[in-house]
Design a protein around this motif. Structure first.
Motif, PDB file in Angstrom:
ATOM      1  N   ILE A  25       0.839  -1.213   0.000  1.00 51.91           N
ATOM      2  CA  ILE A  25       0.000   0.000   0.000  1.00 51.91           C
ATOM      3  C   ILE A  25       0.873   1.263   0.000  1.00 51.91           C
ATOM      4  N   VAL A  26       1.852   1.302   0.902  1.00 54.10           N
ATOM      5  CA  VAL A  26       2.742   2.469   0.989  1.00 54.10           C
ATOM      6  C   VAL A  26       3.542   2.637  -0.304  1.00 54.10           C
ATOM      7  N   ALA A  27       4.006   1.534  -0.881  1.00 57.13           N
ATOM      8  CA  ALA A  27       4.804   1.599  -2.109  1.00 57.13           C
ATOM      9  C   ALA A  27       3.973   2.111  -3.285  1.00 57.13           C
ATOM     10  N   VAL A  28       2.711   1.722  -3.372  1.00 60.08           N
ATOM     11  CA  VAL A  28       1.840   2.206  -4.459  1.00 60.08           C
ATOM     12  C   VAL A  28       1.597   3.706  -4.308  1.00 60.08           C
ATOM     13  N   ILE A  32       2.813   6.646  -7.031  1.00 60.26           N
ATOM     14  CA  ILE A  32       1.946   7.672  -7.621  1.00 60.26           C
ATOM     15  C   ILE A  32       2.526   9.067  -7.394  1.00 60.26           C
ATOM     16  N   VAL A  33       2.955   9.340  -6.162  1.00 59.55           N
ATOM     17  CA  VAL A  33       3.536  10.653  -5.835  1.00 59.55           C
ATOM     18  C   VAL A  33       4.794  10.902  -6.682  1.00 59.55           C
ATOM     19  N   ASN A  34       5.645   9.890  -6.800  1.00 53.40           N
ATOM     20  CA  ASN A  34       6.881  10.045  -7.557  1.00 53.40           C
ATOM     21  C   ASN A  34       6.641  10.166  -9.055  1.00 53.40           C
ATOM     22  N   LEU A  35       5.616   9.505  -9.575  1.00 49.94           N
ATOM     23  CA  LEU A  35       5.272   9.657 -10.988  1.00 49.94           C
ATOM     24  C   LEU A  35       4.852  11.094 -11.283  1.00 49.94           C
ATOM     25  N   VAL A  36       4.043  11.667 -10.389  1.00 51.78           N
ATOM     26  CA  VAL A  36       3.630  13.066 -10.567  1.00 51.78           C
ATOM     27  C   VAL A  36       4.839  13.996 -10.485  1.00 51.78           C
ATOM     28  N   GLY A  37       5.701  13.769  -9.494  1.00 51.14           N
ATOM     29  CA  GLY A  37       6.896  14.595  -9.345  1.00 51.14           C
ATOM     30  C   GLY A  37       7.818  14.492 -10.551  1.00 51.14           C
ATOM     31  N   ALA A  38       8.030  13.275 -11.055  1.00 48.69           N
ATOM     32  CA  ALA A  38       8.898  13.071 -12.222  1.00 48.69           C
ATOM     33  C   ALA A  38       8.308  13.756 -13.453  1.00 48.69           C
ATOM     34  N   TRP A  39       6.990  13.696 -13.610  1.00 52.36           N
ATOM     35  CA  TRP A  39       6.339  14.335 -14.762  1.00 52.36           C
ATOM     36  C   TRP A  39       6.531  15.857 -14.706  1.00 52.36           C
ATOM     37  N   ILE A  40       6.359  16.437 -13.523  1.00 53.29           N
ATOM     38  CA  ILE A  40       6.528  17.887 -13.374  1.00 53.29           C
ATOM     39  C   ILE A  40       7.972  18.289 -13.661  1.00 53.29           C
ATOM     40  N   LEU A  41       8.931  17.571 -13.079  1.00 56.90           N
ATOM     41  CA  LEU A  41      10.343  17.918 -13.257  1.00 56.90           C
ATOM     42  C   LEU A  41      10.822  17.692 -14.689  1.00 56.90           C
ATOM     43  N   SER A  42      10.268  16.698 -15.364  1.00 54.21           N
ATOM     44  CA  SER A  42      10.711  16.401 -16.731  1.00 54.21           C
ATOM     45  C   SER A  42      10.299  17.494 -17.718  1.00 54.21           C
ATOM     46  N   ARG A  43       9.371  18.343 -17.329  1.00 59.05           N
ATOM     47  CA  ARG A  43       8.927  19.428 -18.211  1.00 59.05           C
ATOM     48  C   ARG A  43       9.822  20.663 -18.101  1.00 59.05           C
ATOM     49  N   LEU A  62      11.247   6.682  -7.232  1.00 57.81           N
ATOM     50  CA  LEU A  62      10.275   5.954  -8.042  1.00 57.81           C
ATOM     51  C   LEU A  62      10.713   4.508  -8.229  1.00 57.81           C
ATOM     52  N   LEU A  63      12.003   4.301  -8.539  1.00 60.30           N
ATOM     53  CA  LEU A  63      12.523   2.932  -8.674  1.00 60.30           C
ATOM     54  C   LEU A  63      12.412   2.182  -7.354  1.00 60.30           C
ATOM     55  N   GLY A  64      12.647   2.908  -6.260  1.00 57.83           N
ATOM     56  CA  GLY A  64      12.485   2.283  -4.950  1.00 57.83           C
ATOM     57  C   GLY A  64      11.053   1.825  -4.720  1.00 57.83           C
ATOM     58  N   SER A  65      10.092   2.640  -5.156  1.00 61.48           N
ATOM     59  CA  SER A  65       8.681   2.253  -5.023  1.00 61.48           C
ATOM     60  C   SER A  65       8.367   1.035  -5.878  1.00 61.48           C
ATOM     61  N   VAL A  66       8.898   1.022  -7.104  1.00 65.38           N
ATOM     62  CA  VAL A  66       8.672  -0.129  -7.987  1.00 65.38           C
ATOM     63  C   VAL A  66       9.291  -1.386  -7.365  1.00 65.38           C
ATOM     64  N   GLY A  67      10.518  -1.243  -6.836  1.00 61.61           N
ATOM     65  CA  GLY A  67      11.158  -2.384  -6.180  1.00 61.61           C
ATOM     66  C   GLY A  67      10.366  -2.870  -4.984  1.00 61.61           C
ATOM     67  N   ALA A  68       9.841  -1.932  -4.203  1.00 62.74           N
ATOM     68  CA  ALA A  68       9.056  -2.317  -3.024  1.00 62.74           C
ATOM     69  C   ALA A  68       7.755  -3.011  -3.425  1.00 62.74           C
ATOM     70  N   ILE A  69       7.123  -2.528  -4.507  1.00 58.36           N
ATOM     71  CA  ILE A  69       5.896  -3.187  -4.996  1.00 58.36           C
ATOM     72  C   ILE A  69       6.209  -4.607  -5.448  1.00 58.36           C
TER      73      ILE A  69
END
Length: 199
Positions: A25-28, A32-43, A62-69
């Protein structure tokens, strides 16, 4: 990353109970939070080293979240708790690998190194070949910031050329051919840059 790897090795040597459900649950949520952050920073501006560093940090999370999932799902399906530390080490290695290029570029700026892809001798020779310039020498270029390159050069005017025209001409030529933003040009008298003959 070193701390994550150290903790992972300790968990491999001394396995602990992993609550896979809450972990998932925490990793998901983190993903989501890191995907939003990465999208904002990539612009943002791609040449900005600080922005790239922040983006790499978010991608590491984000990779840490994917690994945890992946670890949580794997533990739920197999009960193998070693998945958590093994995937942590893998994520740490991936982040270090991706961050290395940023570290190298930052060092080039800090050391004010010659810009990547710029051949100083070739640039100097090409300037000396211009009709308005008799000689060119003492060319130095360095990286001032992520996207700013500066240079200095000495030139002598060709026969009948107004020396006052040379600074603008040289600066424009270096801007067009080598993307150098700021150039300091010293105009010397004819013959000043020729090396004396060895006797």
């Amino acid at each position: 990353m070193a701390w994550i790897a150290w903790e992972a090795v300790n968990r491999i040597n001394q396995p602990v109970e992993v609550l896979a459900g809450p972990m998932l649950i925490v990793a998901v949520i983190g993903l989501i939070v890191n995907l939003v952050g990465a999208w904002i920073l990539s612009r943002g501006r791609k040449a900005d080293g600080n922005l790239r560093g922040a983006l790499l940090h978010v991608i590491g999370d984000l990779l840490g979240s994917v690994g945890a999932i992946a670890a949580a799902i794997g533990i739920m399906l197999t009960g193998w708790t070693l998945l958590d530390p093994l995937l942590s080490v893998l994520v740490a290695l991936l982040v270090v690998r991706s961050a290395w290029s940023l570290v190298k570029e930052s060092l080039r700026v800090l050391l004010q190194a010659v810009p990547r892809g710029l051949d100083a001798r070739r640039a100097e020779a090409d300037l000396a070949a211009l009709a308005e310039i008799d000689e060119a020498g003492h060319f130095h270029a360095w990286t001032l910031t992520d996207d700013t390159v500066v240079a200095t050069i000495h030139v002598t005017p060709g026969p009948g050329v107004d020396p006052l025209l040379l600074p603008g001409l040289v600066a424009d030529w270096l801007k067009v051919h080598h993307a150098i933003d700021h150039v300091t040009v010293q105009v010397d008298p004819p013959g000043a840059l020729r090396r004396p003959e060895l006797i």
